[in-house]
Design a protein around this motif. Sequence first.
Motif, PDB file in Angstrom:
ATOM      1  N   PHE A 109      -3.500   5.482   6.878  1.00  0.00           N
ATOM      2  CA  PHE A 109      -2.289   4.690   6.641  1.00  0.00           C
ATOM      3  C   PHE A 109      -1.033   5.567   6.570  1.00  0.00           C
ATOM      4  CE2 PHE A 109      -5.120   1.365   4.451  1.00  0.00           C
ATOM      5  CZ  PHE A 109      -5.204   0.609   5.602  1.00  0.00           C
ATOM      6  N   GLY A 110      -1.171   6.750   5.991  1.00  0.00           N
ATOM      7  CA  GLY A 110      -0.031   7.666   5.894  1.00  0.00           C
ATOM      8  C   GLY A 110       0.466   8.065   7.271  1.00  0.00           C
ATOM      9  N   ARG A 111      -0.492   8.358   8.150  1.00  0.00           N
ATOM     10  CA  ARG A 111      -0.154   8.715   9.533  1.00  0.00           C
ATOM     11  C   ARG A 111       0.566   7.544  10.218  1.00  0.00           C
ATOM     12  NH1 ARG A 111      -2.204  12.290  13.570  1.00  0.00           N
ATOM     13  NH2 ARG A 111      -3.350  13.387  11.948  1.00  0.00           N
ATOM     14  N   ARG A 112       0.095   6.328   9.933  1.00  0.00           N
ATOM     15  CA  ARG A 112       0.692   5.128  10.527  1.00  0.00           C
ATOM     16  C   ARG A 112       2.142   4.937  10.051  1.00  0.00           C
ATOM     17  NH1 ARG A 112      -3.087  -0.150  10.933  1.00  0.00           N
ATOM     18  NH2 ARG A 112      -4.366   1.168  12.252  1.00  0.00           N
ATOM     19  N   LEU A 113       2.362   5.122   8.753  1.00  0.00           N
ATOM     20  CA  LEU A 113       3.717   5.005   8.192  1.00  0.00           C
ATOM     21  C   LEU A 113       4.634   6.069   8.792  1.00  0.00           C
ATOM     22  CD1 LEU A 113       3.541   4.390   4.336  1.00  0.00           C
ATOM     23  CD2 LEU A 113       4.871   3.098   6.007  1.00  0.00           C
ATOM     24  N   LEU A 156       7.878   9.375   1.642  1.00  0.00           N
ATOM     25  CA  LEU A 156       6.734   8.705   2.252  1.00  0.00           C
ATOM     26  C   LEU A 156       5.706   8.643   1.135  1.00  0.00           C
ATOM     27  CD1 LEU A 156       5.313   9.198   5.762  1.00  0.00           C
ATOM     28  CD2 LEU A 156       3.772   8.977   3.834  1.00  0.00           C
ATOM     29  N   TYR A 157       5.368   7.443   0.716  1.00  0.00           N
ATOM     30  CA  TYR A 157       4.489   7.288  -0.435  1.00  0.00           C
ATOM     31  C   TYR A 157       3.379   6.297  -0.117  1.00  0.00           C
ATOM     32  CZ  TYR A 157       2.643   6.085  -4.974  1.00  0.00           C
ATOM     33  OH  TYR A 157       1.788   5.863  -6.018  1.00  0.00           O
ATOM     34  N   LEU A 158       2.177   6.658  -0.530  1.00  0.00           N
ATOM     35  CA  LEU A 158       1.011   5.805  -0.347  1.00  0.00           C
ATOM     36  C   LEU A 158       0.276   5.734  -1.676  1.00  0.00           C
ATOM     37  CD1 LEU A 158       0.045   4.495   2.286  1.00  0.00           C
ATOM     38  CD2 LEU A 158      -1.488   6.432   2.601  1.00  0.00           C
ATOM     39  N   ARG A 159      -0.088   4.546  -2.100  1.00  0.00           N
ATOM     40  CA  ARG A 159      -0.883   4.416  -3.328  1.00  0.00           C
ATOM     41  C   ARG A 159      -2.178   5.219  -3.166  1.00  0.00           C
ATOM     42  NH1 ARG A 159       0.550  -0.131  -6.691  1.00  0.00           N
ATOM     43  NH2 ARG A 159       1.730  -1.683  -5.536  1.00  0.00           N
ATOM     44  N   PRO A 160      -2.636   5.867  -4.241  1.00  0.00           N
ATOM     45  CA  PRO A 160      -3.834   6.717  -4.143  1.00  0.00           C
ATOM     46  C   PRO A 160      -5.048   6.029  -3.512  1.00  0.00           C
ATOM     47  CG  PRO A 160      -2.789   7.015  -6.265  1.00  0.00           C
ATOM     48  CD  PRO A 160      -2.048   5.914  -5.571  1.00  0.00           C
ATOM     49  N   GLU A 161      -5.254   4.754  -3.826  1.00  0.00           N
ATOM     50  CA  GLU A 161      -6.455   4.089  -3.293  1.00  0.00           C
ATOM     51  C   GLU A 161      -6.380   3.842  -1.784  1.00  0.00           C
ATOM     52  OE1 GLU A 161      -4.215   0.539  -5.323  1.00  0.00           O
ATOM     53  OE2 GLU A 161      -4.291   2.738  -5.487  1.00  0.00           O
ATOM     54  N   ALA A 210       0.831  -1.209   0.000  1.00  0.00           N
ATOM     55  CA  ALA A 210       0.000   0.000   0.000  1.00  0.00           C
ATOM     56  C   ALA A 210       0.864   1.258   0.000  1.00  0.00           C
ATOM     57  CB  ALA A 210      -0.919  -0.012   1.214  1.00  0.00           C
ATOM     58  N   GLY A 211       2.053   1.168   0.581  1.00  0.00           N
ATOM     59  CA  GLY A 211       2.928   2.331   0.645  1.00  0.00           C
ATOM     60  C   GLY A 211       4.214   2.007   1.367  1.00  0.00           C
ATOM     61  N   TYR A 212       5.084   3.006   1.457  1.00  0.00           N
ATOM     62  CA  TYR A 212       6.354   2.805   2.155  1.00  0.00           C
ATOM     63  C   TYR A 212       6.902   4.148   2.616  1.00  0.00           C
ATOM     64  CZ  TYR A 212       8.699   4.594  -2.008  1.00  0.00           C
ATOM     65  OH  TYR A 212       9.096   5.397  -3.035  1.00  0.00           O
TER      66      TYR A 212
END
Length: 129
Positions: free
Chosen positions: A65-69, A54-59, A32-34
């Motif tokens: 999830f971004g906050r979690r990463l 910090l990258y998250l797939r748009p979906e 989903a992201g990294y």
Amino acid sequence: EKLINRRGPQWWDSAIRKGSRVSVLVFGDKVAGYANYGRNRARSLHFEGEIYELYLRPEFQGLGFGRRLFTAAKRDLVQSGLKSMVIWALSDNDHATEFYRALGGRMVARSSEKFGPKSLDKVAFAWAS
């Protein structure tokens, strides 16, 4: 998706060998992201750590999830002894700049980077623990 697919095994191997740390967020069978992060590269900024990407797939955006990463990367940096941190975002990327502000980042620097004929303005957000 493009960014994840463009990062082949050699890129990841090289990043890790250079001391970059990586947190990967997997949802089901999909990356989903990294986030990749490590020591701050900008000597002019007096912060110890840096999240390089910090990258998250748009979906997967807008689901926390971004906050979690971000939290996982920040915690890992602090546990490694890097107690303050910086992250750069393109200044016209409202989504990213709002995200970092909402996470308590304060804007500490502006810069621009040349990509071929294009010049992109970027801003740095910082956190000190």
